[in-house]
Design an enzyme around this catalytic site. Structure first.
Site, PDB file in Angstrom:
ATOM      1  N   ARG A  25       0.749  -1.256  -0.029  1.00 36.49           N
ATOM      2  CA  ARG A  25      -0.175   0.457  -0.110  1.00 36.49           C
ATOM      3  C   ARG A  25       0.857   1.360   0.341  1.00 36.49           C
ATOM      4  NH1 ARG A  25      -5.358  -2.080   2.783  1.00 36.49           N
ATOM      5  NH2 ARG A  25      -6.013  -2.997   1.646  1.00 36.49           N
ATOM      6  N   GLY A 104      15.386 -12.949   8.525  1.00 37.40           N
ATOM      7  CA  GLY A 104      15.406 -12.402   9.623  1.00 37.40           C
ATOM      8  C   GLY A 104      17.547 -12.895   8.949  1.00 37.40           C
ATOM      9  N   ASP A 130      12.592 -14.396  16.581  1.00 36.17           N
ATOM     10  CA  ASP A 130      14.063 -14.828  17.717  1.00 36.17           C
ATOM     11  C   ASP A 130      13.862 -13.399  18.016  1.00 36.17           C
ATOM     12  OD1 ASP A 130      13.676 -17.491  16.994  1.00 36.17           O
ATOM     13  OD2 ASP A 130      15.649 -17.140  15.412  1.00 36.17           O
ATOM     14  N   MET A 172      11.212 -21.278  21.870  1.00 36.66           N
ATOM     15  CA  MET A 172      12.651 -20.975  21.165  1.00 36.66           C
ATOM     16  C   MET A 172      13.057 -20.128  20.605  1.00 36.66           C
ATOM     17  SD  MET A 172      10.098 -22.221  16.783  1.00 36.66           S
ATOM     18  CE  MET A 172      10.171 -23.779  16.673  1.00 36.66           C
ATOM     19  N   LYS A 216       8.215 -24.531  48.135  1.00 38.26           N
ATOM     20  CA  LYS A 216       7.100 -24.182  47.035  1.00 38.26           C
ATOM     21  C   LYS A 216       6.752 -25.889  46.447  1.00 38.26           C
ATOM     22  CE  LYS A 216       8.761 -20.121  45.188  1.00 38.26           C
ATOM     23  NZ  LYS A 216       9.160 -19.367  44.088  1.00 38.26           N
ATOM     24  N   HIS A 255       7.414 -25.262  17.144  1.00 40.35           N
ATOM     25  CA  HIS A 255       6.438 -23.864  16.372  1.00 40.35           C
ATOM     26  C   HIS A 255       5.375 -23.454  16.423  1.00 40.35           C
ATOM     27  CE1 HIS A 255       8.946 -26.808  14.332  1.00 40.35           C
ATOM     28  NE2 HIS A 255       9.711 -25.418  13.140  1.00 40.35           N
ATOM     29  N   ARG A 258       5.355 -19.865  16.111  1.00 41.79           N
ATOM     30  CA  ARG A 258       5.545 -19.182  14.465  1.00 41.79           C
ATOM     31  C   ARG A 258       4.611 -19.085  14.367  1.00 41.79           C
ATOM     32  NH1 ARG A 258      10.071 -21.316  12.421  1.00 41.79           N
ATOM     33  NH2 ARG A 258       9.213 -21.717  10.322  1.00 41.79           N
TER      34      ARG A 258
HETATM   35  O1  F6P Z   1      14.213 -18.621  13.363  1.00 43.13           O
HETATM   36  C1  F6P Z   1      12.784 -18.443  14.169  1.00 43.13           C
HETATM   37  C2  F6P Z   1      12.908 -20.238  14.444  1.00 43.13           C
HETATM   38  O2  F6P Z   1      11.400 -20.087  14.879  1.00 43.13           O
HETATM   39  C3  F6P Z   1      14.130 -20.689  15.373  1.00 43.13           C
HETATM   40  O3  F6P Z   1      13.476 -19.932  16.783  1.00 43.13           O
HETATM   41  C4  F6P Z   1      14.048 -22.131  15.568  1.00 43.13           C
HETATM   42  O4  F6P Z   1      15.200 -22.894  15.857  1.00 43.13           O
HETATM   43  C5  F6P Z   1      13.873 -22.176  13.821  1.00 43.13           C
HETATM   44  O5  F6P Z   1      13.565 -21.287  13.367  1.00 43.13           O
HETATM   45  C6  F6P Z   1      13.287 -24.067  13.422  1.00 43.13           C
HETATM   46  O6  F6P Z   1      13.432 -23.576  12.234  1.00 43.13           O
HETATM   47  P1  F6P Z   1      12.549 -24.846  11.484  1.00 43.13           P
HETATM   48  O7  F6P Z   1      11.046 -24.402  11.349  1.00 43.13           O
HETATM   49  O8  F6P Z   1      13.429 -24.640   9.967  1.00 43.13           O
HETATM   50  O9  F6P Z   1      12.373 -25.855  11.620  1.00 43.13           O
END
Ligand code: F6P
Length: 325
Positions: A25, A104, A130, A172, A216, A255, A258
């Site tokens: 945009r 990245g 990250d 991660m 604890k 993941h 992510r």
């Molecule tokens: O760079 C992002 C990331 O999720 C890292 O935290 C992790 O080590 C890596 O990518 C995992 O990579 P892939 O998805 O290729 O297994």
């Protein structure tokens, strides 16, 4: 410049779509054509349908979506001179004069090399969960990822409390501990093991040896995947060996961190940086990453963004020890 390309590359991160939207945009507002390259460098080499002209409408209804509509990859072929030559030929055939790359370390390393060989200028936007790039206080996707991790930690806390158990939660971050440190503080975990701090496992052994006295009933320990002494599985089995009768559970968030809809913070950050990246490219800047430093859009040479080590905030590190009592 009359025509530029945008692509996403490397590990996807929530907010990449918001950044693509802002890039497209901003180009439209400046009468610049923009082509989306599917699958990052892989698509740049494969060409054909991977080159898609984008309009304001093509990026409608994506600001809330996780992942990347442009798809992503980690391309081995682009690491070779032959692969980069094919990519250059494909860009030239399309009349593309500049690039915005969202990714990245690996993405910017490739972009710098590409400029040195073929003279195609680019500006990068930091898209990675990250938060490991020098030249920006925060990367696109980090905020969402830590919120995802904390949501999971809150749930683990419930069951840890019910059973009086010790949990090691692995997050991660590749070889950095930004996600782990933030998730520890926000999730109220008692301890964190980080790649940046060596020898903390010995402190942990002492802590669990004396745990009875601390009164604890349960414990949460966050372990960064790149931790020096190993991930959560390695740490838990080390404690099993060191402390007779020690019992624990391990959760690897993986993941999950992510994905998901980007937080409002990531959407705003991605929008600012997408806008800033296009303006920098059109102003003649190249080989730089756009970032947010003290709430201002700043440019940092790729080489610095990639090679200068971004340090963990020492105040946050100290805070973990104060808050875990
Ligand atoms: O760079 C992002 C990331 O999720 C890292 O935290 C992790 O080590 C890596 O990518 C995992 O990579 P892939 O998805 O290729 O297994």
């Amino acid at each position: 410049m009359k025509k530029i390309a945008v692509f996403t590359s490397g590990g996807d991160s929530p907010g990449m779509n918001a950044c693509v939207r802002a890039v497209v945009r901003t180009c439209m507002a400046q009468n610049v054509d923009v082509v989306g390259i599917m699958q990052g460098y892989k698509g740049m080499i494969e060409g054909g349908d991977n080159f898609m002209p984008l309009s304001s409408r093509s990026v409608g209804n994506i600001i809330q979506r996780g992942g990347t509509i442009l798809k992503s990859s980690r391309s081995k072929a682009f690491m070779t001179p032959e692969g980069r030559k094919i990519a250059y030929d494909n860009l030239s055939a399309e009349g593309i004069e500049g690039i915005i790359c969202i990714g990245g370390n690996g993405t910017f390393t490739g972009a710098e090399k590409f400029y040195n060989e073929f003279g195609i200028p680019s500006i990068g936007a930091p898209g990675t969960i990250d938060n490991d790039l020098y030249g920006t206080d925060l990367t696109i996707g980090f905020d969402t990822a830590i919120n995802t991790a904390v949501e999971a930690i809150d749930k683990i806390r419930d069951t840890a409390d019910s059973h009086g158990r010790v949990f090691f939660v692995e997050v991660m971050g590749r070889d950095t501990g930004f996600i782990a440190l933030a998730a520890t503080i926000a999730g109220g975990a008692e301890s964190v093991l980080l790649p940046e701090v060596k020898g903390d496992h010995t402190k942990l052994i002492e802590f669990f040896r004396g745990r009875q006295q601390s009164k604890k009933s349960f414990s949460l320990v966050v372990v960064a995947e790149g931790n020096f002494e190993g991930g959560a599985i390695a740490i838990s089995s080390m404690l099993n060996t060191e402390i007779p009768g020690f019992e624990s559970r391990v959760v690897i968030l993986g993941h999950i961190q992510r994905g998901g809809s980007p937080s409002a913070f990531d959407r705003v950050l991605a929008s600012k940086l997408g806008y800033g990246a296009v303006n920098a490219l059109l102003a003649g800047e190249k080989n730089k990453m756009v970032g947010l430093i003290n709430n201002k859009i700043e440019l940092t040479p790729y080489i610095d963004a990639i090679t200068i080590k971004k340090e963990l905030n020492p105040d946050l590190l100290a805070l973990v020890d104060i808050l875990n009592n």
